[in-house]
Design a protein around this motif. Structure first.
Motif, PDB file in Angstrom:
ATOM      1  N   UNK A 204       0.834  -1.191   0.000  1.00 31.46           N
ATOM      2  CA  UNK A 204       0.000   0.000   0.000  1.00 31.46           C
ATOM      3  C   UNK A 204       0.867   1.238   0.000  1.00 31.46           C
ATOM      4  N   UNK A 205       0.263   2.366  -0.384  1.00 27.50           N
ATOM      5  CA  UNK A 205       0.958   3.655  -0.419  1.00 27.50           C
ATOM      6  C   UNK A 205       2.208   3.595  -1.279  1.00 27.50           C
ATOM      7  N   UNK A 206       2.050   3.072  -2.468  1.00 26.79           N
ATOM      8  CA  UNK A 206       3.151   3.011  -3.420  1.00 26.79           C
ATOM      9  C   UNK A 206       2.623   3.419  -4.786  1.00 26.79           C
ATOM     10  N   UNK A 207       3.508   3.695  -5.732  1.00 28.61           N
ATOM     11  CA  UNK A 207       3.056   4.065  -7.067  1.00 28.61           C
ATOM     12  C   UNK A 207       2.104   5.232  -7.079  1.00 28.61           C
ATOM     13  N   UNK A 208       2.501   6.340  -6.469  1.00 29.80           N
ATOM     14  CA  UNK A 208       1.657   7.544  -6.395  1.00 29.80           C
ATOM     15  C   UNK A 208       0.384   7.328  -5.588  1.00 29.80           C
ATOM     16  N   UNK A 210      -1.210   4.289  -4.068  1.00 28.90           N
ATOM     17  CA  UNK A 210      -2.212   3.246  -4.260  1.00 28.90           C
ATOM     18  C   UNK A 210      -1.636   1.897  -3.853  1.00 28.90           C
ATOM     19  N   UNK A 211      -2.467   0.866  -3.915  1.00 33.00           N
ATOM     20  CA  UNK A 211      -2.024  -0.505  -3.670  1.00 33.00           C
ATOM     21  C   UNK A 211      -1.563  -1.083  -5.000  1.00 33.00           C
ATOM     22  N   UNK A 212      -0.359  -1.642  -5.004  1.00 36.39           N
ATOM     23  CA  UNK A 212       0.199  -2.192  -6.234  1.00 36.39           C
ATOM     24  C   UNK A 212       1.002  -3.450  -5.942  1.00 36.39           C
ATOM     25  N   UNK A 213       1.172  -4.269  -6.974  1.00 32.42           N
ATOM     26  CA  UNK A 213       2.133  -5.372  -6.950  1.00 32.42           C
ATOM     27  C   UNK A 213       3.435  -4.832  -7.542  1.00 32.42           C
ATOM     28  N   UNK A 214       4.531  -5.038  -6.805  1.00 29.20           N
ATOM     29  CA  UNK A 214       5.810  -4.478  -7.215  1.00 29.20           C
ATOM     30  C   UNK A 214       6.881  -5.565  -7.262  1.00 29.20           C
TER      31      UNK A 214
END
Length: 231
Positions: A204-208, A210-214
């Motif tokens: 969470x709190x990633x990619x501007x 939001x929740x993302x798979x990284x």
């Protein structure tokens, strides 16, 4: 990520059992000591590392009293939130709303200072991790916090801290390359070890915001917290 300055005044040696249900009454409930009997451990999924000394962690006694949850269930829930984003910088998510209305917010404000409404615009990566554990009923075996350093310290104090990427582990990152707890800046869940010096994560709190798979290099990892899964 790290909480605002009003929420970072915490001693790394602080040992907090997760959840209001455990706070203050943990010793009386028998949760503060490892169960010397391994008879109940058959239902607890191991993390595959003998050097974690599972028998030394009070979380094993705690986990046997919780719903049976697997790492796969945790990741399914976390991944189902991919795309959820904040309405404004640092705030406006359901994860903020949940945390501010949780008893944990009052506990962490008492510990770190400030007020509960400060969380409205705080960095929320650890609120996301904590939300997942709460929704599945396993927060006493996963911990819950808004401050990554304190959450990592909780895993370490409960002898569930290490350096090996395991599916379902809570992964703590430090962007300056340091490996001490105070270097931690961000947190998420491990989906898998890619075997090439990187891991796949859900955060969470990633990619501007939001929740993302990284995909992250393991060089950025300070360490891993290992929740106790029972399924």
């Amino acid at each position: 990520m790290r909480a605002p300055k009003s929420h970072v005044r915490v001693a790394l040696a602080t040992t907090l059992l997760a959840g209001a249900a455990l706070t203050g009454s943990a010793a009386a409930a028998g949760f503060a000591h490892a169960d010397s009997s391994r008879a109940g451990d058959a239902n607890i999924a191991p993390v595959g590392r003998a050097d974690l000394h599972p028998e030394a962690s009070p979380l094993f006694s705690v986990a046997r009293r919780l719903p049976k949850v697997s790492a796969d269930q945790v990741l399914r829930l976390a991944e189902s939130q991919v795309g959820v984003r904040e309405n404004g910088y640092g705030g406006g998510t359901k994860f903020h709303d949940w945390y501010m209305n949780s008893p944990r917010a009052r506990e962490t404000v008492a510990r770190d200072g400030g007020k509960v409404t400060d969380y409205r615009n705080a960095a929320w990566c650890d609120m996301f991790v904590s939300w997942v554990g709460d929704k599945l009923g396993i927060r006493p075996a996963m911990g819950w916090d808004a401050y990554t350093v304190s959450h990592a310290s909780w895993f370490k104090e409960n002898k569930r801290w290490g350096t090996h990427p395991v599916r379902g582990a809570v992964v703590f990152f430090g962007w300056d390359g340091g490996k001490l707890l105070h270097n931690i800046d961000h947190v998420g869940f491990v989906i898998k070890d890619n075997g090439d010096g990187t891991i796949q994560t859900v955060e969470g709190n990633t990619g501007n915001g939001k929740v993302e798979i990284r995909t992250r290099p393991t060089a950025d990892v300070v360490g891993y917290g290992y929740p106790v899964y029972t399924a």
